[in-house]
Enzyme design. Structure first.
Site, short mmCIF file in Angstrom:
data_model
loop_
_atom_site.label_atom_id
_atom_site.label_comp_id
_atom_site.label_asym_id
_atom_site.label_seq_id
_atom_site.Cartn_x
_atom_site.Cartn_y
_atom_site.Cartn_z
N ASN A 95 0.83 -1.21 0.00
CA ASN A 95 0.00 0.00 0.00
C ASN A 95 0.87 1.26 0.00
O ASN A 95 0.79 2.08 0.90
CB ASN A 95 -0.93 0.01 1.21
CG ASN A 95 -2.07 -0.97 1.06
OD1 ASN A 95 -2.60 -1.16 -0.02
ND2 ASN A 95 -2.46 -1.61 2.16
N SER A 121 -6.03 -6.13 -3.04
CA SER A 121 -7.04 -6.31 -2.00
C SER A 121 -7.46 -7.78 -1.96
O SER A 121 -7.54 -8.43 -3.00
CB SER A 121 -8.26 -5.43 -2.26
OG SER A 121 -9.24 -5.59 -1.25
N LYS A 173 -6.14 2.05 -5.41
CA LYS A 173 -6.22 1.26 -4.18
C LYS A 173 -6.40 2.18 -2.97
O LYS A 173 -7.10 1.83 -2.01
CB LYS A 173 -4.96 0.42 -4.01
CG LYS A 173 -4.90 -0.42 -2.72
CD LYS A 173 -6.09 -1.35 -2.56
CE LYS A 173 -5.85 -2.46 -1.57
NZ LYS A 173 -5.36 -2.09 -0.27
N HIS A 176 -9.98 3.08 -2.96
CA HIS A 176 -10.68 1.85 -2.55
C HIS A 176 -10.71 1.72 -1.03
O HIS A 176 -11.75 1.45 -0.42
CB HIS A 176 -9.96 0.66 -3.19
CG HIS A 176 -10.30 -0.69 -2.64
ND1 HIS A 176 -9.81 -1.16 -1.44
CD2 HIS A 176 -11.05 -1.71 -3.13
CE1 HIS A 176 -10.26 -2.36 -1.21
NE2 HIS A 176 -11.02 -2.73 -2.23
N ASN A 177 -9.56 1.94 -0.39
CA ASN A 177 -9.50 1.81 1.05
C ASN A 177 -10.22 2.94 1.77
O ASN A 177 -10.78 2.75 2.85
CB ASN A 177 -8.04 1.73 1.51
CG ASN A 177 -7.43 0.37 1.24
OD1 ASN A 177 -7.88 -0.36 0.37
ND2 ASN A 177 -6.39 0.02 1.97
N GLU A 180 -13.70 1.92 1.78
CA GLU A 180 -13.82 0.87 2.80
C GLU A 180 -14.01 1.47 4.19
O GLU A 180 -14.82 0.98 4.98
CB GLU A 180 -12.57 0.00 2.75
CG GLU A 180 -12.51 -1.14 3.74
CD GLU A 180 -11.17 -1.86 3.65
OE1 GLU A 180 -10.39 -1.77 4.61
OE2 GLU A 180 -10.91 -2.49 2.61
#
Length: 301
Positions: A95, A121, A173, A176-177, A180
């Protein structure tokens, strides 16, 4: 196809195993010798030095780096570069901040190496379910690595893609997190509201299972939540302390820089930070202000 993996934590180890089961040669290195021994016992090649890892791979080599973001990535690359040859490829599957990735890509390509960033992921479930991979970098090395990505993905043409130039994979990403964070916060708040409604005596485990089928809020995250509640309905033994690994902070910073309103992700990050404050000063300040302007009772410890 051959692949070197540096970092045999749960995710790195499971990735190696998924590749091995599909017939790829995997050479793995970790400072934990038990991890490398376990990798060898499972049928891959565990080595105890970066030199051994490079020697066990045929050129053009591809080395997947699964170490913590920041300086550990730079240190790993610096140690590998003298051992590798022009045309070899570094894959950063951790990450990393996308700005660091863009810098590393420029430095690597100037020396004749390829650099691919792969936002990954799937966590500990990747061995069984496959990994979602958001890939950035130059087209040629990404295409050459296609057999690796197709094997690690949930299906050959699903769950992965080349999303853009260097840094794009880690940028996607990161977002994306951030999403989340917001989803987790919403689920947590909803279940907390239901738990607080004592007169109805709601069974949170039952409700989570109802929502798994047909509901518009169903998700894999809800599936995992339902399983966790089934094992520990009252969350006994858990502290209200939620860490963050950086991606949420980077997402909020990017939103501010881009003038994009992102209140849900921002607040979910703030709530995580708030969870680490024991008897936090902020709430005590609010309490004393209420007492000062309205004469409200102040609860004392």
């Amino acid at each position: 196809m051959e692949l070197g993996i540096i970092g045999l934590g749960k995710m790195g180890f499971n990735m190696a195993e998924r590749l091995r089961l599909a017939g790829h040669k995997v050479v793995g290195f970790d400072f934990n010798k038990d991890a490398t021994a376990k990798l060898t016992a499972n049928g891959s090649v565990g080595v105890n030095s970066l030199e051994e890892l490079v020697k066990n791979l045929a050129a053009p080599r591809a080395v997947w780096i699964m170490v913590p973001s920041g300086d550990p990535v730079d240190q790993t690359i610096a140690k590998l570069e003298p051992l590798m040859q022009k045309g070899d490829t570094f894959i950063d599957g951790g990450n990393s901040n996308y700005k660091d990735t863009q810098r590393r890509h420029a430095e690597a390509t100037n020396k004749g190496f390829n650099y691919v960033d792969c936002g990954t992921s799937g966590g500990v479930w990747g061995l069984k379910e496959g990994y979602s991979m958001m890939i950035g970098g130059d087209k040629e090395p990404v295409e050459r690595l296609r057999p690796i990505f197709e094997t690690l993905a949930p299906a050959k043409n699903e769950g992965w893609g080349h999303v853009g130039p260097s840094g794009a994979g880690h940028f996607v990403k990161m977002v994306h997190n951030g999403i989340e964070y917001g989803m987790m916060q919403a689920y947590a708040e909803g279940f907390s509201i239901m738990k607080a409604k004592k007169p109805l005596d709601l069974d949170l485990t039952q409700i989570s299972k109802i929502w798994q089928k047909g509901s518009v809020v169903r998700s894999w995250l809800l599936d995992l939540t339902a399983d966790a509640l089934a094992k520990n309905p009252t969350l006994d033994g858990l502290e209200a302390y939620v860490p963050d690994s950086g991606e949420g902070r980077w997402t909020v910073t990017e939103a501010i820089d881009l003038n994009v309103s992102a209140p849900v992700i921002t607040e979910s990050l703030i709530r995580r930070i708030r969870s680490r404050e024991e008897n936090n000063f902020t709430d005590r300040m609010i309490s004393i202000m209420r007492g000062a302007f309205g004469g409200h009772d102040v609860k004392k410890s």
